[in-house]
Motif scaffolding. Structure first.
Motif, PDB file in Angstrom:
ATOM      1  N   ASN A   1       0.821  -1.209   0.000  1.00 51.08           N
ATOM      2  CA  ASN A   1       0.000   0.000   0.000  1.00 51.08           C
ATOM      3  C   ASN A   1       0.855   1.259   0.000  1.00 51.08           C
ATOM      4  O   ASN A   1       0.551   2.227  -0.706  1.00 51.08           O
ATOM      5  CB  ASN A   1      -0.945   0.018   1.201  1.00 51.08           C
ATOM      6  CG  ASN A   1      -2.151  -0.864   0.991  1.00 51.08           C
ATOM      7  OD1 ASN A   1      -2.641  -1.019  -0.112  1.00 51.08           O
ATOM      8  ND2 ASN A   1      -2.632  -1.457   2.063  1.00 51.08           N
TER       9      ASN A   1
ATOM     10  N   VAL B   1       2.394   1.659  -3.503  1.00 50.25           N
ATOM     11  CA  VAL B   1       1.410   2.154  -4.468  1.00 50.25           C
ATOM     12  C   VAL B   1       1.075   3.618  -4.177  1.00 50.25           C
ATOM     13  O   VAL B   1       0.906   4.419  -5.100  1.00 50.25           O
ATOM     14  CB  VAL B   1       0.142   1.276  -4.461  1.00 50.25           C
ATOM     15  CG1 VAL B   1      -0.965   1.888  -5.302  1.00 50.25           C
ATOM     16  CG2 VAL B   1       0.462  -0.113  -4.968  1.00 50.25           C
ATOM     17  N   LEU B   2       1.015   4.003  -2.907  1.00 51.81           N
ATOM     18  CA  LEU B   2       0.746   5.402  -2.559  1.00 51.81           C
ATOM     19  C   LEU B   2       1.826   6.320  -3.122  1.00 51.81           C
ATOM     20  O   LEU B   2       1.520   7.390  -3.661  1.00 51.81           O
ATOM     21  CB  LEU B   2       0.640   5.569  -1.042  1.00 51.81           C
ATOM     22  CG  LEU B   2       0.380   6.992  -0.542  1.00 51.81           C
ATOM     23  CD1 LEU B   2      -0.962   7.494  -1.042  1.00 51.81           C
ATOM     24  CD2 LEU B   2       0.444   7.039   0.966  1.00 51.81           C
TER      25      LEU B   2
ATOM     26  N   VAL C   1       1.226   6.551  -6.887  1.00 49.37           N
ATOM     27  CA  VAL C   1       0.039   7.360  -7.186  1.00 49.37           C
ATOM     28  C   VAL C   1       0.333   8.831  -6.929  1.00 49.37           C
ATOM     29  O   VAL C   1      -0.022   9.708  -7.733  1.00 49.37           O
ATOM     30  CB  VAL C   1      -1.172   6.870  -6.367  1.00 49.37           C
ATOM     31  CG1 VAL C   1      -2.315   7.860  -6.433  1.00 49.37           C
ATOM     32  CG2 VAL C   1      -1.628   5.508  -6.857  1.00 49.37           C
ATOM     33  N   TRP C   2       0.982   9.128  -5.810  1.00 52.06           N
ATOM     34  CA  TRP C   2       1.312  10.525  -5.478  1.00 52.06           C
ATOM     35  C   TRP C   2       2.203  11.119  -6.567  1.00 52.06           C
ATOM     36  O   TRP C   2       1.990  12.236  -7.019  1.00 52.06           O
ATOM     37  CB  TRP C   2       2.006  10.584  -4.120  1.00 52.06           C
ATOM     38  CG  TRP C   2       2.156  11.974  -3.594  1.00 52.06           C
ATOM     39  CD1 TRP C   2       3.138  12.865  -3.864  1.00 52.06           C
ATOM     40  CD2 TRP C   2       1.264  12.649  -2.711  1.00 52.06           C
ATOM     41  NE1 TRP C   2       2.932  14.033  -3.194  1.00 52.06           N
ATOM     42  CE2 TRP C   2       1.785  13.927  -2.477  1.00 52.06           C
ATOM     43  CE3 TRP C   2       0.080  12.258  -2.083  1.00 52.06           C
ATOM     44  CZ2 TRP C   2       1.155  14.842  -1.652  1.00 52.06           C
ATOM     45  CZ3 TRP C   2      -0.541  13.174  -1.250  1.00 52.06           C
ATOM     46  CH2 TRP C   2      -0.007  14.450  -1.052  1.00 52.06           C
TER      47      TRP C   2
ATOM     48  N   ALA D   1      -5.506  10.806  -3.766  1.00 54.63           N
ATOM     49  CA  ALA D   1      -4.368   9.885  -3.801  1.00 54.63           C
ATOM     50  C   ALA D   1      -4.669   8.633  -2.987  1.00 54.63           C
ATOM     51  O   ALA D   1      -4.368   7.513  -3.418  1.00 54.63           O
ATOM     52  CB  ALA D   1      -3.118  10.575  -3.276  1.00 54.63           C
TER      53      ALA D   1
ATOM     54  N   THR E   1      -5.084   4.898  -4.498  1.00 58.31           N
ATOM     55  CA  THR E   1      -4.202   3.892  -3.910  1.00 58.31           C
ATOM     56  C   THR E   1      -5.000   2.696  -3.435  1.00 58.31           C
ATOM     57  O   THR E   1      -4.612   1.544  -3.656  1.00 58.31           O
ATOM     58  CB  THR E   1      -3.402   4.492  -2.739  1.00 58.31           C
ATOM     59  OG1 THR E   1      -2.584   5.549  -3.237  1.00 58.31           O
ATOM     60  CG2 THR E   1      -2.540   3.457  -2.070  1.00 58.31           C
ATOM     61  N   HIS E   2      -6.112   2.946  -2.781  1.00 55.04           N
ATOM     62  CA  HIS E   2      -6.952   1.842  -2.294  1.00 55.04           C
ATOM     63  C   HIS E   2      -7.455   0.986  -3.449  1.00 55.04           C
ATOM     64  O   HIS E   2      -7.409  -0.255  -3.387  1.00 55.04           O
ATOM     65  CB  HIS E   2      -8.122   2.394  -1.486  1.00 55.04           C
ATOM     66  CG  HIS E   2      -9.071   1.344  -1.032  1.00 55.04           C
ATOM     67  ND1 HIS E   2      -8.770   0.444  -0.038  1.00 55.04           N
ATOM     68  CD2 HIS E   2     -10.319   1.028  -1.455  1.00 55.04           C
ATOM     69  CE1 HIS E   2      -9.783  -0.374   0.140  1.00 55.04           C
ATOM     70  NE2 HIS E   2     -10.739  -0.046  -0.720  1.00 55.04           N
TER      71      HIS E   2
ATOM     72  N   SER F   1      -4.247  -0.878  -5.138  1.00 55.64           N
ATOM     73  CA  SER F   1      -3.645  -1.912  -4.289  1.00 55.64           C
ATOM     74  C   SER F   1      -4.634  -3.038  -3.991  1.00 55.64           C
ATOM     75  O   SER F   1      -4.245  -4.204  -3.939  1.00 55.64           O
ATOM     76  CB  SER F   1      -3.095  -1.318  -2.997  1.00 55.64           C
ATOM     77  OG  SER F   1      -4.127  -0.786  -2.215  1.00 55.64           O
TER      78      SER F   1
END
Length: 79
Positions: free
Chosen positions: A18, A21-22, A25-26, A54, A58-59, A62
């Motif tokens: 997570n 991926v955050l 994404v950011w 974001a 991410t949720h 992921s």
């Protein structure tokens, strides 16, 4: 005891994935022009909106990949 270790390993995998991926994404949202959609993108509300978008993306990303991994690992019970 072995089941507890597997749950712990799975939890660590989920947390690190997570966070990974955050970061992606950011980084990729930096290319998006929020100033077109938000009046004050550098203000508190604009920053909070950016942060929540974001987290939401991410949720979704992921969850998709972790669920895919889980289902791929469960294929061993099919054969």
């Amino acid at each position: 005891m072995p089941g507890e270790i597997e749950f712990g390993q799975q939890a660590v995998l989920h947390i690190f994935f997570n966070l990974f991926v955050l970061v992606i994404v950011w980084w990729s949202l930096q290319a998006f022009k929020f100033d077109v959609l938000v009046r004050h993108p550098q203000g508190a509300k604009g920053t909070m909106l950016f942060f929540l978008v974001a987290i939401a993306i991410t949720h979704l990303v992921s969850s998709f990949f972790l669920e895919y991994l889980n289902q791929a690992l469960n294929l061993r019970y099919f054969f």
